[in-house]
Design an enzyme around this catalytic site. Structure first.
Site, PDB file in Angstrom:
ATOM      1  N   ARG A  29       0.849  -1.193   0.000  1.00 46.71           N
ATOM      2  CA  ARG A  29       0.000   0.000   0.000  1.00 46.71           C
ATOM      3  C   ARG A  29       0.886   1.246   0.000  1.00 46.71           C
ATOM      4  NH1 ARG A  29      -5.349   0.678   1.082  1.00 46.71           N
ATOM      5  NH2 ARG A  29      -5.503  -1.542   1.425  1.00 46.71           N
ATOM      6  N   THR A  81      -0.802   7.691  -1.104  1.00 41.44           N
ATOM      7  CA  THR A  81      -2.092   7.589  -1.805  1.00 41.44           C
ATOM      8  C   THR A  81      -2.990   6.504  -1.188  1.00 41.44           C
ATOM      9  OG1 THR A  81      -1.312   5.928  -3.338  1.00 41.44           O
ATOM     10  CG2 THR A  81      -0.970   8.224  -3.982  1.00 41.44           C
ATOM     11  N   ASP A  99      -2.948 -10.172  12.985  1.00 36.19           N
ATOM     12  CA  ASP A  99      -2.285 -10.097  11.679  1.00 36.19           C
ATOM     13  C   ASP A  99      -1.948 -11.511  11.211  1.00 36.19           C
ATOM     14  OD1 ASP A  99      -0.044 -10.018   9.759  1.00 36.19           O
ATOM     15  OD2 ASP A  99      -0.282  -7.860   9.987  1.00 36.19           O
ATOM     16  N   ASP A 146       1.790 -12.200  10.200  1.00 37.25           N
ATOM     17  CA  ASP A 146       2.683 -12.294  11.366  1.00 37.25           C
ATOM     18  C   ASP A 146       2.463 -13.597  12.104  1.00 37.25           C
ATOM     19  OD1 ASP A 146       3.924  -9.912  10.923  1.00 37.25           O
ATOM     20  OD2 ASP A 146       2.773  -8.782  12.393  1.00 37.25           O
TER      21      ASP A 146
END
Ligand code: URA
Length: 206
Positions: free
Chosen positions: A102, A106, A197, A200
């Site tokens: 990402r 933006t 997550d 992870d």
């Protein structure tokens, strides 16, 4: 768009173990692998078949094999956690990879890696454990469609209603299979209750 919650008792039990915060990476990976196998049963339910002739020790008869190619495309990196389980069930599948990050300014998903099979004619199963905002899944699927992949199905472990909506808006032709449909996203983009997550927890990083 069709959303299928594959809510089998064995899947429910395994996902509960995955949600528990003190479950080790080793157990987390094992449950994910087993859930991927169980879910593939459902994701593959209506794959096209072709008839083949088979000789048993007793007689010749008609059998079946899956017609055409099956592609499995994990979204890097957490999608890798679902790959082995799918391949155990569909060992002849071809594997492609797509990696997105990402852009911090933006917030748009940018592709950093893509390697796909040459032939694009078949059924594609895109895998990623968490359908959270839906941003990376929708972007990955747009990139795969732009490269010619068709007949795409999306398989995840936990989905948020927000992600399902994005998929429905952007890819109404792509059926979504999930083991659980959770409550919501929190302000950090984590699924609630979720499991934290996934990348992870699969790879033991923080
Ligand atoms: N990605 C994850 O790994 N977990 C979430 O809860 C949301 C996105």
């Amino acid at each position: 768009m069709q959303v299928t919650v594959v809510d089998h008792p064995l899947i429910k039990q395994k996902i509960t173990k995955m949600r528990a915060e003190h479950t080790s990476s080793r157990d987390f990976r094992e449950c994910l692998d087993e859930i991927a196998m169980l879910m593939t049963y459902e994701v593959a339910r209506n794959l096209p078949l072709q008839e083949v002739e088979v000789a048993t020790p007793v007689a010749k008869t008609t059998g079946y094999k899956v017609a055409g190619d099956i592609f499995v495309v994990p979204i890097l990196r957490a999608g890798l956690g679902l790959l082995t389980g799918v391949l155990k069930m569909i060992p002849d599948a071809r594997v492609g990879f797509i990696g997105l990050y990402r852009d911090e300014e933006t917030l748009k998903p940018i592709e950093y890696y893509c390697k796909l099979p040459d032939n694009k004619d078949g059924v594609t199963i895109v895998v990623d454990p968490m359908l959270a905002t839906g941003g990376s899944a929708a972007a990955a699927i747009s990139m795969l469609k732009a490269r010619g992949l068709k007949n795409i199905r999306f398989m995840c472990l936990v989905a948020a209603p927000e992600g399902v909506k994005v998929m429905n808006d952007e890819h109404p032709d792509v059926p979504v299979y999930t083991a659980a449909l959770d409550e919501k996203l929190n302000e950090h983009g984590y699924i609630v209750p979720g499991l934290g997550d996934a990348g992870d927890r699969i790879f033991g990083t923080h």
